[in-house]
Design a protein around this motif. Structure first.
Motif, PDB file in Angstrom:
ATOM      1  N   ARG A  63      -8.958  -6.685  -2.230  1.00  0.00           N
ATOM      2  CA  ARG A  63      -8.855  -7.274  -0.899  1.00  0.00           C
ATOM      3  C   ARG A  63     -10.205  -7.458  -0.222  1.00  0.00           C
ATOM      4  N   ILE A 148      -3.296 -12.757  -4.269  1.00  0.00           N
ATOM      5  CA  ILE A 148      -3.758 -11.435  -4.694  1.00  0.00           C
ATOM      6  C   ILE A 148      -2.807 -10.958  -5.758  1.00  0.00           C
TER       7      ILE A 148
ATOM      8  N   SER B  21     -10.364 -11.240   7.712  1.00  0.00           N
ATOM      9  CA  SER B  21      -9.422 -11.191   6.613  1.00  0.00           C
ATOM     10  C   SER B  21     -10.190 -11.285   5.312  1.00  0.00           C
ATOM     11  N   CYS B  25      -5.236 -14.853   3.084  1.00  0.00           N
ATOM     12  CA  CYS B  25      -4.318 -15.474   4.031  1.00  0.00           C
ATOM     13  C   CYS B  25      -4.870 -16.795   4.555  1.00  0.00           C
ATOM     14  N   ALA B 120      -0.867 -11.753   0.066  1.00  0.00           N
ATOM     15  CA  ALA B 120      -1.049 -12.617   1.201  1.00  0.00           C
ATOM     16  C   ALA B 120       0.296 -13.216   1.629  1.00  0.00           C
TER      17      ALA B 120
HETATM   18  S1  SF4 Z   1      -4.322 -11.378   1.758  1.00  0.00           S
HETATM   19 FE1  SF4 Z   1      -3.808  -9.290   2.343  1.00  0.00          FE
HETATM   20  S2  SF4 Z   1      -5.793  -8.277   2.608  1.00  0.00           S
HETATM   21 FE2  SF4 Z   1      -6.162 -10.481   2.637  1.00  0.00          FE
HETATM   22  S3  SF4 Z   1      -6.088 -11.074   4.799  1.00  0.00           S
HETATM   23 FE3  SF4 Z   1      -4.061 -11.381   3.958  1.00  0.00          FE
HETATM   24  S4  SF4 Z   1      -2.967  -9.494   4.410  1.00  0.00           S
HETATM   25 FE4  SF4 Z   1      -5.151  -9.054   4.597  1.00  0.00          FE
END
Ligand code: SF4
Lengths: 360, 152
Positions: A63, A148, B21, B25, B120
């Motif tokens: 992340r 991810i 972030s 996202c 995400a």
């Molecule tokens: S993908 Fe996960 S770690 Fe990355 S901004 Fe979005 S919620 Fe946060």
């Protein structure tokens, strides 16, 4: 008139998806100086990595950056495997290459789209992002997530790719290649694109070495340097040759990335055809000992380095990440001066800034 | 309802800001705008100017430095403004909850109307969140009117 005007570009700017602020000093329309102001996405992940268990860190380092998340995890796992002397099964190495190259492919398409967007070529932007969705679809099919993917684990990978899905990857990349054949020539030879990129933001070979630039930006300045040449993982069996361009301007950087998308497709084909069968995860016991390790991998944006130090417990002593954009941001201070203000978005994008990597 | 009231439900303009972030996202928010999901067919446009925007889409956990920018953006938006927090980071801090520079969810800084969890968050979920925000606009408008009447 010779008064200087300072224009803040960002942190919220339509061209950048991320908050990067550049204070541009202008003399009329010419940029004379640039001062980057960072820190809008600093979270403190390196420190948090010391508080967590070393196995939990795999999820944390993913992340750091959502675009090349898998490659971050690979680099971290490589460092831990080095400390704990874990041998990877060959299939896991290949699977890491496959997912890594898929990430590079979608990242480069994303960048080519953003570049088109930065000079207002909206339809090209949309086209690249449309093709990119196919790659995200196979990522989702093989791992269950679009961005991810959390497929990497210490000692190998968490999931296998079935033969059926491997075949599908092959058909999808064939299709992507065909579609890219239709639009990459636009990036390479369209007059409007060339007008905005040729001779813009030039960085010469010597300066590039001096500034310690990495990745496609360095390769566009005529230096064949790529961490994949070290042959980590399964790259040593794939006969890898870096893509190099000479002119060092935004155009060369676009060409390097465009050619690298084809290269990734080639590497994927080779990796899938050579994929050995067998285990995907080596079991290990205990904690990382009192030792340190450095690992290097190539991200879509350049070379990524992890330094990991263990202390015998389940927590780590130190995790240090050096990301490619961190090395490439200083280049902006050499590329921007002397250019027109209107060229600034294109030049800034040409280094493919990933601020969430840089600031962690 | 005035024509303004209907148009900002039929064609909401969104402003996207990243408070810290990981990009995951952000690219999903951008993916909403591109051909596969194409929210533009519903009249949803991404704008760069907070003064033109109806909905603020935020990705990422709030941190000490971006909190100020976020507050500024929020204050510059015209009423009735809706805030959509996208991703588990923006909702609560998520995996980054124990980082020293993270304040937590975006609601620590500005009021949030819709939470879209996920790491995400998928484009479908984001579009769903925006639609939910649109449904809440009349309610919010009523609230603002009653508040105005009280202060007048
Ligand atoms: S993908 Fe996960 S770690 Fe990355 S901004 Fe979005 S919620 Fe946060």
């Amino acid at each position: 008139m010779s008064t200087r005007t300072v224009i803040p570009m960002g942190p919220q700017h339509p061209v950048f998806p991320e908050p990067l602020q550049l204070k541009l000093s202008l003399k009329d329309e010419k940029i004379v100086d640039v001062a980057p102001a960072l820190g809008y996405v600093h979270r403190g992940i390196e420190k948090a990595a010391e508080k967590n268990d070393f196995t939990q860190n795999v999820f944390l380092v993913e992340r750091i950056c959502g675009i090349c998340s898998f490659i971050h995890a690979v680099c971290y796992c490589m460092a831990i495997e080095d400390i704990m002397k874990i041998e990877l099964p060959p299939r896991a190495n290949y699977l890491r290459v496959i997912w890594g190259e898929l990430h590079r492919l979608h990242s480069h398409m994303l960048w080519l789209g953003l570049l088109a967007d930065s000079f207002g070529f909206e339809s090209l932007f949309m086209k690249f992002w449309e093709i990119r969705e196919r790659i995200l679809d196979i990522l989702e099919k093989t791992t269950g997530a679009r961005v991810i993917i959390s497929a990497c684990a210490i000692g190998g990978v968490r999931r296998d790719i079935s033969d059926e899905h491997l075949q599908e990857i092959l058909t999808v990349i064939d299709k992507c290649e065909k579609e890219l054949n239709g639009i990459i020539p636009v990036v390479m030879s369209d007059t409007t694109v060339k007008r905005r990129t040729v001779g813009v933001g030039v960085i010469e070979k010597e300066k590039a070495i001096h500034l310690g630039i990495v990745g496609p930006v360095l390769r566009a300045s005529g230096i064949a340097q790529d961490a994949r040449m070290t042959g980590y993982g399964a790259y040593k069996y794939l006969d890898f040759k870096p893509v190099v361009e000479e002119s060092g301007d935004c155009y060369a950087r676009a060409v390097v990335r465009a050619k690298e998308t084809y290269q990734s497709i080639g590497l994927l084909r080779k990796a899938i055809n050579q994929l050995p069968s067998g285990d995907i995860l080596t079991k290990y016991k205990g904690n990382p000992g009192k030792a340190a390790a450095v690992s290097r991998v190539e991200q879509p944006r350049g070379e990524l380095i992890y330094y990991v130090e263990g202390n015998g417990t389940k927590n780590l002593e130190r995790v240090r990440v050096r990301t490619p954009t961190f090395s490439n941001v200083p280049a902006l201070s050499k590329m921007l001066p002397g250019m027109e203000l209107a060229d600034a978005p294109v030049i800034v994008l040409s280094i493919d800034p990933c601020i969430s990597c840089t600031e962690r | 309802m005035s024509s303004f009231d209907t148009s900002n439900i039929k064609s909401p303009w969104i402003l996207h800001y990243d408070t810290g972030s990981c990009n995951g996202c952000d690219i999903e928010v951008l993916a909403c705008l591109t051909p596969l999901y194409d929210v533009e067919r519903f009249g949803i446009l991404n704008v760069g100017n907070p003064r033109h925007a109806d909905i603020l889409v935020i990705t990422g956990a709030a941190n000490k430095r971006s909190a100020r920018v976020l507050r500024n953006l929020y204050e510059q938006m015209p009423d009735p403004k809706m805030v959509v927090a996208v991703g588990i980071c923006a909702v609560s801090g998520g995996v980054l909850h124990n980082c020293y520079n993270v304040l937590g969810g975006v609601d620590k800084v500005i009021p949030v109307d819709v939470y879209v969890p996920g790491c995400a968050a998928r484009p479908e979920a984001i579009i769903d969140g925006i639609v939910l925000a649109l449904q809440k606009i009349p309610e919010k408008r009523k609230l603002l009117k009653s508040r105005e009447a009280k202060t007048a």
